[in-house]
Design a protein around this motif. Structure first.
Motif, short mmCIF file in Angstrom:
data_model
loop_
_atom_site.label_atom_id
_atom_site.label_comp_id
_atom_site.label_asym_id
_atom_site.label_seq_id
_atom_site.Cartn_x
_atom_site.Cartn_y
_atom_site.Cartn_z
N UNK A 83 0.81 -1.23 0.00
CA UNK A 83 0.00 0.00 0.00
C UNK A 83 0.84 1.28 0.00
N UNK A 84 1.91 1.32 -0.78
CA UNK A 84 2.73 2.53 -0.86
C UNK A 84 2.04 3.53 -1.77
N UNK A 85 1.75 4.70 -1.22
CA UNK A 85 1.08 5.73 -2.00
C UNK A 85 2.01 6.27 -3.09
N UNK A 86 1.41 6.65 -4.19
CA UNK A 86 2.19 7.20 -5.30
C UNK A 86 2.81 8.54 -4.90
N UNK A 87 3.98 8.84 -5.46
CA UNK A 87 4.69 10.06 -5.07
C UNK A 87 3.89 11.34 -5.28
N UNK A 88 3.12 11.42 -6.35
CA UNK A 88 2.38 12.65 -6.60
C UNK A 88 1.30 12.90 -5.55
N UNK A 101 -4.51 5.63 -13.24
CA UNK A 101 -3.76 4.72 -12.38
C UNK A 101 -4.49 4.54 -11.06
N UNK A 102 -4.07 3.50 -10.31
CA UNK A 102 -4.61 3.33 -8.96
C UNK A 102 -3.76 4.15 -7.97
N UNK A 147 5.97 11.20 -12.54
CA UNK A 147 5.69 11.41 -11.12
C UNK A 147 4.79 10.36 -10.50
N UNK A 148 4.69 9.18 -11.12
CA UNK A 148 3.78 8.16 -10.59
C UNK A 148 4.50 7.02 -9.88
N UNK A 149 5.85 6.99 -9.94
CA UNK A 149 6.61 5.95 -9.26
C UNK A 149 7.93 6.47 -8.72
#
Length: 172
Positions: A83-88, A101-102, A147-149
């Motif tokens: 459950x790591x939230x995306x950086x953005x 994306x999720x 910015x998604x990973x």
């Protein structure tokens, strides 16, 4: 252990900012959203379908589809466990391009998919090794550029996609 994870997170963020901010330009703003879709499920299905109906690469299609299915299951299990939230969603000053994306980023599914295909192509058609791995690497970079990973998300995707392809190649 917590300080170790904090150091990793700081380096992750610094590397992400390098790819997301430092190399930003109009050409990459145009190219990277297209490159990222080479790691999409739609591209994977298209790749497997086209190679299946070409008599020469039918075996490649079956091996790749098997590796993609297994790697997708692995990625989904890890994503919902970590459950790591995306950086953005967390970091400010990120240049982001909204793509469908999720909310979870670890590991990168697009990078996993791209490396699954690239490694399988390399194992079956060695002449295409360099180009397929370069394209897969660009998919991983595009995920950070957009910015998604985080880099560790991408690295985990490289490992999962590559390992799954090696494993499935040995089974057939």
């Amino acid at each position: 252990m917590n300080s170790f994870l904090n150091r990793i997170q700081k380096r992750d963020t610094a590397i992400l900012m390098l790819f997301n901010n430092s190399i930003r330009c109009k050409i990459l703003n145009f190219i990277m959203p297209m490159v990222t879709y080479i790691g999409s499920g739609i591209f994977a299905v298209l790749f497997c379908t086209v190679t299946f109906f070409d008599g020469f690469t039918k075996s490649l299609s079956i091996k790749t589809a098997s590796a993609l299915i297994v790697s997708s299951i692995i990625v989904r299990i890890i994503k919902t466990s970590v459950n790591r939230l995306r950086p953005y969603l967390i970091l400010q000053n990120l240049n982001i391009k909204k793509i469908g994306i999720d909310n979870y980023s670890f590991p990168s599914g697009h990078t996993t998919c791209a490396f699954c295909i690239a490694v399988m192509v390399s194992l079956n058609l060695p002449f295409f090794t360099l180009i397929s791995l370069l394209i897969a690497g660009c998919v991983g970079i595009s995920r950070m550029y957009l910015g998604v990973h985080y880099p560790t998300d991408v690295f985990a995707g490289i490992l999962i996609g590559s390992a799954t392809s090696f494993m499935m190649s040995g089974l057939f």
